[in-house]
Scaffold this motif. Sequence first.
Motif, PDB file in Angstrom:
ATOM      1  N   LYS A  35      58.453  55.040  63.091  1.00 30.78           N
ATOM      2  CA  LYS A  35      58.675  53.610  63.321  1.00 30.78           C
ATOM      3  C   LYS A  35      58.749  53.261  64.795  1.00 30.78           C
ATOM      4  O   LYS A  35      58.813  52.092  65.158  1.00 30.78           O
ATOM      5  CB  LYS A  35      59.953  53.160  62.601  1.00 30.78           C
ATOM      6  N   GLN A  53      75.231  49.058  66.499  1.00 32.24           N
ATOM      7  CA  GLN A  53      74.116  48.406  65.814  1.00 32.24           C
ATOM      8  C   GLN A  53      72.755  48.880  66.344  1.00 32.24           C
ATOM      9  O   GLN A  53      71.869  49.222  65.570  1.00 32.24           O
ATOM     10  CB  GLN A  53      74.230  46.890  65.999  1.00 32.24           C
ATOM     11  N   LEU A  54      72.588  48.868  67.650  1.00 30.55           N
ATOM     12  CA  LEU A  54      71.258  49.110  68.218  1.00 30.55           C
ATOM     13  C   LEU A  54      70.978  50.558  68.569  1.00 30.55           C
ATOM     14  O   LEU A  54      69.837  51.013  68.478  1.00 30.55           O
ATOM     15  CB  LEU A  54      71.048  48.245  69.475  1.00 30.55           C
ATOM     16  N   ASN A  89      68.540  55.377  68.109  1.00 26.97           N
ATOM     17  CA  ASN A  89      67.443  54.805  68.894  1.00 26.97           C
ATOM     18  C   ASN A  89      67.488  55.233  70.361  1.00 26.97           C
ATOM     19  O   ASN A  89      66.701  54.749  71.166  1.00 26.97           O
ATOM     20  CB  ASN A  89      67.467  53.282  68.810  1.00 26.97           C
ATOM     21  N   ALA A  94      61.980  52.239  70.051  1.00 21.70           N
ATOM     22  CA  ALA A  94      62.042  51.182  69.030  1.00 21.70           C
ATOM     23  C   ALA A  94      60.628  50.829  68.604  1.00 21.70           C
ATOM     24  O   ALA A  94      59.654  51.380  69.125  1.00 21.70           O
ATOM     25  CB  ALA A  94      62.775  49.963  69.578  1.00 21.70           C
ATOM     26  N   ASP A 102      62.379  45.456  71.693  1.00 22.84           N
ATOM     27  CA  ASP A 102      63.519  46.125  71.053  1.00 22.84           C
ATOM     28  C   ASP A 102      63.952  47.366  71.834  1.00 22.84           C
ATOM     29  O   ASP A 102      65.146  47.653  71.929  1.00 22.84           O
ATOM     30  CB  ASP A 102      63.177  46.488  69.601  1.00 22.84           C
ATOM     31  N   ARG A 129      75.471  49.299  61.746  1.00 22.46           N
ATOM     32  CA  ARG A 129      74.071  49.646  62.032  1.00 22.46           C
ATOM     33  C   ARG A 129      73.181  49.323  60.838  1.00 22.46           C
ATOM     34  O   ARG A 129      72.094  48.766  60.996  1.00 22.46           O
ATOM     35  CB  ARG A 129      73.972  51.130  62.387  1.00 22.46           C
ATOM     36  N   TYR A 187      72.763  45.573  60.554  1.00 16.81           N
ATOM     37  CA  TYR A 187      71.884  45.094  61.629  1.00 16.81           C
ATOM     38  C   TYR A 187      70.420  45.385  61.290  1.00 16.81           C
ATOM     39  O   TYR A 187      69.555  44.526  61.422  1.00 16.81           O
ATOM     40  CB  TYR A 187      72.264  45.763  62.957  1.00 16.81           C
ATOM     41  N   ARG A 188      70.172  46.608  60.854  1.00 16.27           N
ATOM     42  CA  ARG A 188      68.785  47.002  60.613  1.00 16.27           C
ATOM     43  C   ARG A 188      68.186  46.286  59.408  1.00 16.27           C
ATOM     44  O   ARG A 188      67.010  45.929  59.418  1.00 16.27           O
ATOM     45  CB  ARG A 188      68.697  48.516  60.419  1.00 16.27           C
ATOM     46  N   SER A 218      68.306  42.174  62.421  1.00 21.10           N
ATOM     47  CA  SER A 218      67.241  42.432  63.397  1.00 21.10           C
ATOM     48  C   SER A 218      65.997  41.579  63.160  1.00 21.10           C
ATOM     49  O   SER A 218      65.212  41.366  64.074  1.00 21.10           O
ATOM     50  CB  SER A 218      66.876  43.917  63.411  1.00 21.10           C
TER      51      SER A 218
END
Lengths: 215, 215
Positions: free
Chosen positions: B87, B118-119, B146, B159, B164, B200, B203-204, B208
């Motif tokens: 991804k 989250q990121l 990430n 990302a 991102d 997380r 968020y995903r 996002s």
Amino acid sequence: MELDEAREAVYRAGLDLVKEGLVARTWGNISVRLDDYRFVITPSGRTYETLKPGEMVVVKMGDLSHEGTIKPSSEKGMHAAVYLGRPEITAVVHTHQLFASTVAAARKGIKGLSKAHARVLGSGVACAAYALPGSKKLKRAAATALEGDRRAALLANHGALCIGETMAEAFDVAKTLEAACECFIAQSFMEKYEIKGTDLPSTEQMHRFYLEKEI
Amino acid sequence: MDIQTAGQELIALSKRLLAQGIAHDWDGCLSARVQNLLVITPEDIPLSRLTPEDLSLVELNTATHTRGPRPDRRFALHLAVYGKRKKFNALIHAQSLSVVTASKKGLTVPPLLDDMAQLVGVSAKVARHWPHRGPGPVISAMNGRNAVLLRNKGGLCGAGTFEDAHAVAQVLEKGCKAFIESTFLGGGVRINRVEAALMRLVYRLAYSGQHLKNR
């Protein structure tokens, strides 16, 4: 305040906060009181640079319902709690600014504000108890941390909440909070490691010390 | 996305990373995956002087350099990460102050701020044995995350898009800063692992994509 004027104020504040580095991307949120029952807030999950004034969302303080199809920020409840508890406040800015976030990560309030900082921030800056983003618990904790004459609160592990009687004042509170947090970190560093002197260390100096001293 | 568009985006982002102190001019490195090709910054040209003709193209499957000047020395690492993380379409080396300090300290950075959870993920680990043991330690330390810290060399952020990956680099800097400087305040309070994982996930799955849906 008229709706178009409020939307323009929120839109402009978003761009200004990005320029100042106080928010980035989709983080944080900004609102302005429209009247005794409603406020205008930034939408959920949108980058400030891609927004248009007309996309700012009108939210009712009482039940948090919103007008239109665009969803408001998930932190709308926190903004509503401020407007309901502090009638003199007309602008709320939730930032993810760097130094304030660092202090919030330690879940500390700021003690010993300088006179210049206290004039803008009020008698002190408290850290709201930890709660998940967007939760009712966070809403209550933020309102408690802003009791009295306080103009800013730190949100544990999250960021900062800054308020004002005008958007310009809320913006000034955010910038002053960042300066106060930077000073607080540097002063705490000097106290912790018993470093004498009047000049505060720079971030680079503190990082070098951190690497050398096996903290 | 085609090669030309990816190249334009890469060059535009490299200027922003320089301005924000996230990348170093002579040692900065970023890349994109475009179908079966890796588009990557060259070894001997600083980011500030990059033009589209200066970008190097390498075949992902064969690691064959097909066009442009000599690719950055870290191209094999990028090939390996793209091979493992389907991804990811963009990788950025983060060289900002706090990320570099954290990479030198060699400690895992826990989630002290919710946007880090989250990121970036439930922590940012250090790939201690890169580069002498090849890309394996990096891929392992980056698993489910990430970003990863490269021992003494800053971080690697990945990302699906450049935007991102840029956000990941910004949040990694903030998370590392909070981790380092909160030690001067008595230490940061970490978000518990279950809540960090939950943040997380939410968020995903939900947040996002809001920038596209909430219009």
